[in-house]
Enzyme design. Structure first.
Site, PDB file in Angstrom:
ATOM      1  N   ARG A 258       0.834  -1.198   0.000  1.00  0.00           N
ATOM      2  CA  ARG A 258       0.000   0.000   0.000  1.00  0.00           C
ATOM      3  C   ARG A 258       0.870   1.249   0.000  1.00  0.00           C
ATOM      4  O   ARG A 258       2.031   1.217   0.377  1.00  0.00           O
ATOM      5  CB  ARG A 258      -0.908   0.029   1.237  1.00  0.00           C
ATOM      6  CG  ARG A 258      -1.881  -1.118   1.337  1.00  0.00           C
ATOM      7  CD  ARG A 258      -2.835  -0.916   2.514  1.00  0.00           C
ATOM      8  NE  ARG A 258      -2.105  -0.774   3.770  1.00  0.00           N
ATOM      9  CZ  ARG A 258      -2.590  -0.150   4.845  1.00  0.00           C
ATOM     10  NH1 ARG A 258      -3.788   0.412   4.798  1.00  0.00           N
ATOM     11  NH2 ARG A 258      -1.896  -0.086   5.958  1.00  0.00           N
TER      12      ARG A 258
ATOM     13  N   ASN B 248      10.425  -0.077   4.530  1.00  0.00           N
ATOM     14  CA  ASN B 248       9.396   0.935   4.340  1.00  0.00           C
ATOM     15  C   ASN B 248       8.266   0.847   5.357  1.00  0.00           C
ATOM     16  O   ASN B 248       7.587   1.843   5.600  1.00  0.00           O
ATOM     17  CB  ASN B 248       8.809   0.791   2.926  1.00  0.00           C
ATOM     18  CG  ASN B 248       7.512   1.545   2.767  1.00  0.00           C
ATOM     19  OD1 ASN B 248       7.498   2.766   2.663  1.00  0.00           O
ATOM     20  ND2 ASN B 248       6.395   0.818   2.775  1.00  0.00           N
TER      21      ASN B 248
ATOM     22  N   TYR C 250       7.433   9.265  16.079  1.00  0.00           N
ATOM     23  CA  TYR C 250       7.799   8.889  14.707  1.00  0.00           C
ATOM     24  C   TYR C 250       9.156   9.465  14.319  1.00  0.00           C
ATOM     25  O   TYR C 250      10.031   8.757  13.798  1.00  0.00           O
ATOM     26  CB  TYR C 250       6.705   9.395  13.762  1.00  0.00           C
ATOM     27  CG  TYR C 250       7.037   9.328  12.294  1.00  0.00           C
ATOM     28  CD1 TYR C 250       6.948   8.132  11.601  1.00  0.00           C
ATOM     29  CD2 TYR C 250       7.414  10.479  11.590  1.00  0.00           C
ATOM     30  CE1 TYR C 250       7.240   8.067  10.244  1.00  0.00           C
ATOM     31  CE2 TYR C 250       7.691  10.420  10.238  1.00  0.00           C
ATOM     32  CZ  TYR C 250       7.615   9.222   9.577  1.00  0.00           C
ATOM     33  OH  TYR C 250       7.905   9.170   8.234  1.00  0.00           O
TER      34      TYR C 250
ATOM     35  N   LYS D  49      12.767   7.555  13.423  1.00  0.00           N
ATOM     36  CA  LYS D  49      13.428   7.703  12.123  1.00  0.00           C
ATOM     37  C   LYS D  49      14.837   8.283  12.282  1.00  0.00           C
ATOM     38  O   LYS D  49      15.745   7.958  11.508  1.00  0.00           O
ATOM     39  CB  LYS D  49      12.588   8.592  11.204  1.00  0.00           C
ATOM     40  CG  LYS D  49      11.285   7.946  10.751  1.00  0.00           C
ATOM     41  CD  LYS D  49      11.527   6.697   9.910  1.00  0.00           C
ATOM     42  CE  LYS D  49      10.229   6.185   9.298  1.00  0.00           C
ATOM     43  NZ  LYS D  49      10.441   4.973   8.460  1.00  0.00           N
TER      44      LYS D  49
END
Length: 270
Positions: free
Chosen positions: A32, A105, A176, A180
């Site tokens: 997706r 990903n 988040y 990262k």
């Protein structure tokens, strides 16, 4: 970009670069949004691609069916290292050779909605741990599972998906962005560690993409504001970011490792 590999020299370690059309690729969260764009980009260039999924089996199988013999839907829960290893083994068995390329990903339970994000006083260890599990432990598990096969052939490509919020935290998605940032550090340390085996490790960092499932909750006014602040005058698409992923996997990036390429139309510099 073509699949013709630059000519290697005798001074290069390993087997030399492998064209995209000969690579065996695993894309986590590959069914997706951005992941689907990355999977499709590799497939369109002739690669064999394991489309990793957790809850999106139907989407993964539908995408794989568009590329008979080269698309392969594989369960890949990045929060479970054993299942990640099983997915890598299943991919190697499916295509008859080890995985050459991985794209980290997958995004675990996160939506880009600035109004709903936890503020500093609301941020909990559980929320931070969830993002660290998905964005650091998950990629590490996939790299650990695939890297022995890469080292055995003297070639490997690892591309991690990051965010320009590390450099420009205009929306403080604390959990988040911190995860990262840790993945960026891991990208650089693993590049040093795996380089002697002919494995490169790089990161592609996008901004808000127009549009993925994760960014669907973003108000249109935010997209318009980003576009107005970008030298190109528009918001980057998943397909455009996927182009940069292909570059790092391609023979043309054979001398590049430990790097973070920001792909956001020039919004963030460096």
């Amino acid at each position: 970009m073509t699949d013709t590999a630059p000519q290697s020299t005798s001074s290069e370690p390993g087997a030399g670069p492998i064209p995209l059309a000969e690579q065996v690729v695993v894309v986590s969260g590959g069914a997706r949004g951005l992941g689907a764009a990355v999977s499709r980009a590799f497939l369109d260039h002739g690669a064999r691609v394991a489309i990793g999924y957790h809850r999106s089996r139907d989407a993964a199988e539908a995408l794989a069916a568009e590329y008979p013999g080269r698309g392969f839907a594989v369960p890949l829960d990045v929060t479970d290292a054993d299942r990640v290893g099983a997915g890598v083994e299943a991919t190697a068995e499916q295509f008859g050779e080890p995985v050459s390329t991985v794209v980290n990903n997958a995004l675990v339970d996160f939506v880009f909605d600035g109004d709903a994000r936890p503020k500093a006083h609301e941020l909990t260890r559980a929320r931070l741990d969830a993002q660290l599990t998905g964005s650091v432990h998950g990629p590490l598990a996939l790299i650990r599972a695939a890297s022995p096969g890469m080292a055995g052939r003297g070639f490997g490509r690892v591309i991690n998906i990051g965010t320009n919020l590390v450099q420009n935290p205009v929306v403080p998605y604390h959990d988040y962005t911190a995860a990262k940032a840790a993945l960026l550090a891991l990208t650089r340390t693993l590049a040093h560690d795996l380089g002697p085996d002919g494995i490169t490790v790089n990161m592609v960092s996008g901004g808000l993409l127009r549009t993925t499932d994760a960014s669907a909750a973003t108000p249109e006014a935010v997209f318009d504001s980003i576009a107005a602040s970008t030298p190109l005058g528009r918001v980057t698409t998943p397909a455009e970011l996927a182009d940069a992923v292909l570059f790092f996997a391609s023979p043309w990036a054979r001398a590049i490792t430990g790097q973070n390429l920001i792909v956001d139309g020039g919004l963030v510099k460096g």
